[in-house]
Design a protein around this motif. Structure first.
Motif, mmCIF file in Angstrom:
data_model
loop_
_atom_site.group_PDB
_atom_site.id
_atom_site.type_symbol
_atom_site.label_atom_id
_atom_site.label_comp_id
_atom_site.label_asym_id
_atom_site.label_seq_id
_atom_site.Cartn_x
_atom_site.Cartn_y
_atom_site.Cartn_z
ATOM 1 N N LEU A 285 0.832 -1.211 0.000
ATOM 2 C CA LEU A 285 0.000 0.000 0.000
ATOM 3 C C LEU A 285 0.870 1.265 0.000
ATOM 4 C CD1 LEU A 285 -2.907 -0.830 2.479
ATOM 5 C CD2 LEU A 285 -3.004 -0.676 -0.007
ATOM 6 N N ILE A 286 1.961 1.231 0.757
ATOM 7 C CA ILE A 286 2.851 2.398 0.800
ATOM 8 C C ILE A 286 3.521 2.599 -0.558
ATOM 9 C CG2 ILE A 286 5.054 3.224 1.795
ATOM 10 C CD1 ILE A 286 4.059 2.124 4.521
ATOM 11 N N ALA A 287 3.939 1.510 -1.191
ATOM 12 C CA ALA A 287 4.552 1.621 -2.520
ATOM 13 C C ALA A 287 3.550 2.188 -3.533
ATOM 14 C CB ALA A 287 5.063 0.247 -2.971
ATOM 15 N N GLU A 288 2.302 1.676 -3.504
ATOM 16 C CA GLU A 288 1.270 2.144 -4.433
ATOM 17 C C GLU A 288 0.949 3.629 -4.248
ATOM 18 O OE1 GLU A 288 -0.994 -2.125 -4.306
ATOM 19 O OE2 GLU A 288 -2.193 -0.321 -3.940
ATOM 20 N N ALA A 289 1.015 4.086 -2.994
ATOM 21 C CA ALA A 289 0.652 5.483 -2.716
ATOM 22 C C ALA A 289 1.610 6.438 -3.412
ATOM 23 C CB ALA A 289 0.657 5.740 -1.209
ATOM 24 N N GLY A 290 2.874 6.025 -3.542
ATOM 25 C CA GLY A 290 3.811 6.812 -4.337
ATOM 26 C C GLY A 290 4.331 8.077 -3.681
ATOM 27 N N PHE A 291 4.246 8.182 -2.347
ATOM 28 C CA PHE A 291 4.840 9.332 -1.673
ATOM 29 C C PHE A 291 6.250 8.975 -1.229
ATOM 30 C CE2 PHE A 291 0.247 9.770 -0.684
ATOM 31 C CZ PHE A 291 0.015 10.932 -1.396
ATOM 32 N N ALA A 292 7.217 9.835 -1.543
ATOM 33 C CA ALA A 292 8.604 9.534 -1.155
ATOM 34 C C ALA A 292 8.779 9.633 0.358
ATOM 35 C CB ALA A 292 9.552 10.484 -1.872
ATOM 36 N N GLU A 293 8.178 10.664 0.955
ATOM 37 C CA GLU A 293 8.371 10.908 2.390
ATOM 38 C C GLU A 293 7.005 11.046 3.064
ATOM 39 O OE1 GLU A 293 11.600 11.169 3.599
ATOM 40 O OE2 GLU A 293 12.158 10.692 1.526
ATOM 41 N N GLY A 294 6.926 10.616 4.313
ATOM 42 C CA GLY A 294 5.677 10.764 5.044
ATOM 43 C C GLY A 294 5.614 9.835 6.227
ATOM 44 N N VAL A 295 4.401 9.646 6.706
ATOM 45 C CA VAL A 295 4.154 8.713 7.806
ATOM 46 C C VAL A 295 2.872 7.957 7.477
ATOM 47 C CG1 VAL A 295 5.346 9.825 9.747
ATOM 48 C CG2 VAL A 295 3.102 10.663 9.054
ATOM 49 N N CYS A 296 2.776 6.740 7.977
ATOM 50 C CA CYS A 296 1.647 5.869 7.654
ATOM 51 C C CYS A 296 0.993 5.370 8.939
ATOM 52 C CB CYS A 296 2.160 4.681 6.831
ATOM 53 S SG CYS A 296 0.893 3.443 6.488
ATOM 54 N N LEU A 297 -0.304 5.666 9.081
ATOM 55 C CA LEU A 297 -1.091 5.189 10.230
ATOM 56 C C LEU A 297 -1.761 3.873 9.859
ATOM 57 C CD1 LEU A 297 -2.632 5.574 12.999
ATOM 58 C CD2 LEU A 297 -4.330 6.888 11.702
ATOM 59 N N VAL A 298 -1.580 2.860 10.701
ATOM 60 C CA VAL A 298 -2.270 1.577 10.529
ATOM 61 C C VAL A 298 -3.193 1.431 11.733
ATOM 62 C CG1 VAL A 298 -1.998 -0.890 10.123
ATOM 63 C CG2 VAL A 298 -0.186 0.686 9.417
ATOM 64 N N TYR A 299 -4.495 1.373 11.478
ATOM 65 C CA TYR A 299 -5.504 1.558 12.534
ATOM 66 C C TYR A 299 -6.515 0.422 12.536
ATOM 67 C CZ TYR A 299 -9.215 3.920 15.159
ATOM 68 O OH TYR A 299 -10.162 4.251 16.092
ATOM 69 N N SER A 300 -6.770 -0.136 13.716
ATOM 70 C CA SER A 300 -7.810 -1.156 13.863
ATOM 71 C C SER A 300 -9.095 -0.522 14.379
ATOM 72 C CB SER A 300 -7.357 -2.226 14.861
ATOM 73 O OG SER A 300 -8.488 -2.866 15.430
ATOM 74 N N PRO A 301 -10.213 -0.632 13.629
ATOM 75 C CA PRO A 301 -11.488 -0.081 14.114
ATOM 76 C C PRO A 301 -12.215 -1.023 15.074
ATOM 77 C CG PRO A 301 -11.762 -0.905 11.879
ATOM 78 C CD PRO A 301 -10.318 -1.165 12.261
ATOM 79 N N HIS A 302 -11.512 -2.036 15.578
ATOM 80 C CA HIS A 302 -12.116 -3.036 16.465
ATOM 81 C C HIS A 302 -11.691 -2.782 17.915
ATOM 82 C CE1 HIS A 302 -13.216 -5.077 12.802
ATOM 83 N NE2 HIS A 302 -11.964 -4.977 12.391
ATOM 84 N N THR A 303 -12.416 -3.388 18.865
ATOM 85 C CA THR A 303 -12.108 -3.148 20.278
ATOM 86 C C THR A 303 -11.543 -4.392 20.976
ATOM 87 O OG1 THR A 303 -14.397 -3.649 20.859
ATOM 88 C CG2 THR A 303 -13.851 -1.340 20.486
ATOM 89 N N THR A 304 -11.420 -5.484 20.240
ATOM 90 C CA THR A 304 -10.800 -6.690 20.810
ATOM 91 C C THR A 304 -9.651 -7.172 19.909
ATOM 92 O OG1 THR A 304 -12.514 -8.047 19.759
ATOM 93 C CG2 THR A 304 -12.852 -7.466 22.077
ATOM 94 N N ALA A 305 -9.058 -6.247 19.191
ATOM 95 C CA ALA A 305 -7.896 -6.528 18.353
ATOM 96 C C ALA A 305 -6.967 -5.323 18.466
ATOM 97 C CB ALA A 305 -8.314 -6.761 16.902
ATOM 98 N N ALA A 306 -5.732 -5.474 18.021
ATOM 99 C CA ALA A 306 -4.765 -4.392 18.177
ATOM 100 C C ALA A 306 -3.749 -4.434 17.045
ATOM 101 C CB ALA A 306 -4.062 -4.500 19.528
#
Lengths: 131, 131, 131
Positions: free
Chosen positions: C25-46
Motif C-alpha cells: 500500500l505504501i509503494a502504491e501510494a507513491g509518496f517519497a516521504e511521510g508517515v503511515c497510520l495503521v488503525y484497527s477499528p475493532h475493540t478486541t484486536a490491536a
C-alpha cells in the motif's frame, strides 16, 4: 524533516530521558506548529512519555516491568530475550509530541524516554517532524 | 488546528468517554480528510480507544489495571503514585483517530476514553488535527 | 490517501504479520516521504510493531498476554470477552510507520502485526498515509 539520534545504553533495562535532544531537533526544524514522531526501529526497546522531574518514576516503571515479565519463564524464542520483546510491545515503539510556537508541547512533568529492555547496546531513534 | 478540553475527574481510577467532545472538535475544524491526535499532557493519566457501547468494558479495564499494579508495593518515587505512572505508561498518553468525510472514522463500538489513574483532579487534553 | 485491508483470523489469539500488505500500500501510494497510520477499528484486536524474523516472538507475546489476563476472572462485561478488550487496550489500536524513499522505514527485524484477541473473525484495518 527526518533526523536520527544515537543512544548508548549501559544496562539491560534502562529508561533514558532524551527530552533535551528531541527539543533541540524540534527547535532546529523551525516549524511553529506541527507534530513530532519519535520512533524506535528496534524490537527490544521502546519509547515512552512519562515523568522526568523525579528519575525514581522511570526506575519504578522499569522495575515493575522486570517483575511482571520474568526472565525465567519458558519462551519459544530461543534467543532468550522474549521478556524484552514483551516489554517493548506493551510500552510501544513510538510516541508523538504536539509542537506549538516552535517548541514541544509536553506537560510540565513530562519527558520523552528511550526504554532499553535488552542492553547494553548502541541504539538509534528516528525523529520525523510533520508541519 | 490545536484545541484543548478540560475534564474534571471524580475518582482515583476513572475511564471517561470523551468521544462526543472529540467528535464536536473534529466537526468544527471542518477538514474532510485527515488525522486527529488526542494527547494527555499529564503523567498519571492516559488516552485509550476501546468499547463505549457497554460501560462495563471500561470498568473491567480499570479494575484489571488496579489489580495488576497494586498500591502497596515498595516504590522508589516518594509521592506514592507510582502505580498511576505505570498504568499511564502501559496505556499510553495519546491516541490517533483517522478522519473521513469530516467525521472521526472510529469503529462502530469504539470510543475515546480519558483514563484517570490518580484522581480526582482537573485535567487537560490537547487535540491537534492534521489535514 | 486512505485504504482498507481485510484479514481473516483463525484462532482466538493470533498475531499476524501484515508487513508485506502494508508495504505494498505504501509503494502504491507513491509518496517519497511521510508517515503511515495503521488503525484497527475493532475493540478486541490491536496493532503492534515487533520482531518478524522469528515467528516465535509473536507467539511468546500472545502467550504472555493470555497468561497475564486470564479468561476465568469475574468480569462486569457480560459478553465474557473482557480479557480481549484488556489486551487490546494494552497493545493499542494503531501504529505509525515513518516512510522514507517511498518505503516503510521499519527496522531490520521489525514487522507490523495485526493482533487478534477474540477470533476467529473477519477484521478490517484502515491505512492512512500522510505525505
Amino acid at each position: 524533516m527526518i533526523r536520527e539520534i544515537t543512544i548508548s545504553t549501559r544496562k539491560q533495562t534502562e529508561l533514558i530521558d532524551i527530552s533535551p535532544r528531541i527539543g533541540r531537533l524540534i527547535a532546529e526544524a523551525g516549524f511553529a506548529e506541527g507534530v513530532c514522531l519519535v520512533y524506535s526501529p528496534h524490537t527490544t526497546a521502546a519509547l515512552m512519555i512519562n515523568e522526568r522531574a523525579d528519575p525514581a518514576v522511570a526506575r519504578d516503571i522499569g522495575d515493575f516491568l522486570e517483575e511482571a515479565i520474568p526472565e525465567r519463564r519458558d519462551w519459544a524464542h530461543v534467543e532468550g530475550n522474549s521478556p524484552a520483546h514483551v516489554k517493548a510491545a506493551l510500552i510501544g515503539e513510538s510516541v508523538w509530541i504536539p509542537i506549538a510556537d516552535g517548541r514541544p508541547l509536553l506537560g510540565i512533568w513530562q519527558g520523552v524516554f528511550f526504554c532499553e529492555f535488552d542492553g547494553p547496546r548502541t541504539r538509534r531513534v528516528v525523529v520525523r517532524i510533520v508541519p
